[in-house]
Motif scaffolding. Sequence first.
Motif, PDB file in Angstrom:
ATOM      1  N   ASP A   1       0.808  -1.210   0.000  1.00 60.95           N
ATOM      2  CA  ASP A   1       0.000   0.000   0.000  1.00 60.95           C
ATOM      3  C   ASP A   1       0.849   1.270   0.000  1.00 60.95           C
ATOM      4  O   ASP A   1       0.543   2.232  -0.699  1.00 60.95           O
ATOM      5  N   ALA A   2       1.888   1.295   0.827  1.00 56.80           N
ATOM      6  CA  ALA A   2       2.684   2.508   1.005  1.00 56.80           C
ATOM      7  C   ALA A   2       3.959   2.452   0.163  1.00 56.80           C
ATOM      8  O   ALA A   2       4.575   1.397   0.012  1.00 56.80           O
ATOM      9  N   MET A   3       4.337   3.605  -0.375  1.00 53.21           N
ATOM     10  CA  MET A   3       5.574   3.706  -1.138  1.00 53.21           C
ATOM     11  C   MET A   3       6.303   4.974  -0.738  1.00 53.21           C
ATOM     12  O   MET A   3       5.671   5.971  -0.339  1.00 53.21           O
ATOM     13  N   TYR A   4       7.634   4.928  -0.837  1.00 54.63           N
ATOM     14  CA  TYR A   4       8.484   6.011  -0.345  1.00 54.63           C
ATOM     15  C   TYR A   4       9.600   6.300  -1.344  1.00 54.63           C
ATOM     16  O   TYR A   4      10.096   5.382  -1.997  1.00 54.63           O
ATOM     17  N   TRP A   5      10.023   7.558  -1.401  1.00 52.79           N
ATOM     18  CA  TRP A   5      11.215   7.939  -2.148  1.00 52.79           C
ATOM     19  C   TRP A   5      12.225   8.557  -1.190  1.00 52.79           C
ATOM     20  O   TRP A   5      11.892   9.471  -0.430  1.00 52.79           O
TER      21      TRP A   5
ATOM     22  N   GLN B   1      15.167  21.801  -8.584  1.00 53.99           N
ATOM     23  CA  GLN B   1      16.054  21.103  -7.630  1.00 53.99           C
ATOM     24  C   GLN B   1      17.484  21.511  -7.953  1.00 53.99           C
ATOM     25  O   GLN B   1      18.020  21.164  -9.008  1.00 53.99           O
ATOM     26  N   LYS B   2      18.101  22.245  -7.043  1.00 58.30           N
ATOM     27  CA  LYS B   2      19.391  22.869  -7.342  1.00 58.30           C
ATOM     28  C   LYS B   2      20.564  21.915  -7.356  1.00 58.30           C
ATOM     29  O   LYS B   2      21.571  22.162  -8.011  1.00 58.30           O
ATOM     30  N   ASN B   3      20.465  20.823  -6.659  1.00 58.20           N
ATOM     31  CA  ASN B   3      21.586  19.889  -6.578  1.00 58.20           C
ATOM     32  C   ASN B   3      21.058  18.455  -6.671  1.00 58.20           C
ATOM     33  O   ASN B   3      21.039  17.724  -5.686  1.00 58.20           O
ATOM     34  N   PRO B   4      20.620  18.031  -7.859  1.00 55.74           N
ATOM     35  CA  PRO B   4      19.937  16.749  -7.972  1.00 55.74           C
ATOM     36  C   PRO B   4      20.843  15.530  -8.052  1.00 55.74           C
ATOM     37  O   PRO B   4      20.349  14.407  -7.964  1.00 55.74           O
ATOM     38  N   THR B   5      22.128  15.723  -8.241  1.00 53.43           N
ATOM     39  CA  THR B   5      23.025  14.571  -8.350  1.00 53.43           C
ATOM     40  C   THR B   5      23.025  13.797  -7.046  1.00 53.43           C
ATOM     41  O   THR B   5      23.413  14.320  -6.005  1.00 53.43           O
ATOM     42  N   ALA B   6      22.579  12.538  -7.101  1.00 50.51           N
ATOM     43  CA  ALA B   6      22.437  11.715  -5.891  1.00 50.51           C
ATOM     44  C   ALA B   6      22.006  10.315  -6.293  1.00 50.51           C
ATOM     45  O   ALA B   6      21.738  10.035  -7.465  1.00 50.51           O
ATOM     46  N   PHE B   7      21.931   9.455  -5.290  1.00 49.84           N
ATOM     47  CA  PHE B   7      21.427   8.094  -5.443  1.00 49.84           C
ATOM     48  C   PHE B   7      20.002   8.092  -4.899  1.00 49.84           C
ATOM     49  O   PHE B   7      19.764   8.503  -3.762  1.00 49.84           O
ATOM     50  N   TYR B   8      19.035   7.645  -5.718  1.00 49.40           N
ATOM     51  CA  TYR B   8      17.627   7.692  -5.334  1.00 49.40           C
ATOM     52  C   TYR B   8      17.109   6.278  -5.101  1.00 49.40           C
ATOM     53  O   TYR B   8      17.248   5.398  -5.958  1.00 49.40           O
ATOM     54  N   LEU B   9      16.494   6.080  -3.960  1.00 50.53           N
ATOM     55  CA  LEU B   9      15.967   4.766  -3.580  1.00 50.53           C
ATOM     56  C   LEU B   9      14.470   4.833  -3.342  1.00 50.53           C
ATOM     57  O   LEU B   9      13.961   5.743  -2.693  1.00 50.53           O
ATOM     58  N   CYS B  10      13.777   3.864  -3.871  1.00 54.65           N
ATOM     59  CA  CYS B  10      12.344   3.717  -3.684  1.00 54.65           C
ATOM     60  C   CYS B  10      12.104   2.544  -2.735  1.00 54.65           C
ATOM     61  O   CYS B  10      12.846   1.548  -2.767  1.00 54.65           O
ATOM     62  N   ALA B  11      11.105   2.644  -1.886  1.00 57.90           N
ATOM     63  CA  ALA B  11      10.777   1.562  -0.962  1.00 57.90           C
ATOM     64  C   ALA B  11       9.264   1.413  -0.897  1.00 57.90           C
ATOM     65  O   ALA B  11       8.515   2.346  -1.197  1.00 57.90           O
TER      66      ALA B  11
END
Lengths: 112, 114
Positions: free
Chosen positions: B30-34, B82-92
Amino acid sequence: GQNIDQPTEMTATEGAIVQINCTYQTSGFNGLFWYQQHAGEAPTFLSYNVLDGLEEKGRFSSFLSRSKGYSYLLLKELQMKDSASYLCAVRGLKAAGNKLTFGGGTRVLVKP
Amino acid sequence: DGGITQSPKYLFRKEGQNVTLSCEQNLNHDAMYWYRQDPGQGLRLIYYSQIVNDFQKGDIAEGYSVSREKKESFPLTVTSAQKNPTAFYLCASRPAEAGAWGYTFGSGTRLTVV
């Protein structure tokens, strides 16, 4: 809000024991998690504490004291593959979405 | 096998462009996260959704947008704001009544601004 602190880095020798501490201040507490994360990969679940005391799972143990806002993860018989980051995370209340709030992670380096 | 799929694994974006990161799960959660993760740091919550057609801002929502039109999908758009978007993005994701074992993470998308 949530504030979670853990050491940035620790070094230990293969076969030894390392204890990673985590202190937290929260507006709502619904459990504490420890995750292992290798560089560039997703976190993997290690342990969960919601009641005070020690939870043991093989070489890994985790302890929680809710009154002190304190937890630790104990890694025994260290192996080279245990070199990774270890993340402490506090789960908030269901009414707030059961969100996980993470500490900055502790990088553990295991040396031969 | 059930799980969460994030795509692409690596993404390059020019400054000023919007990009959308995909997150799909077949776990019936049911729930999802970024979450966003910067080098040597922990995970910070961007947005989360507990049910379809509803979502809430996390701690660092500025410059991001999401939608939850289907239970299995929770795409994240990184906007030019988004001024500094370089990153690692994880979804849960997580089922409605989750105990210790409920959170499942995707394998992540590494976004780089060029």
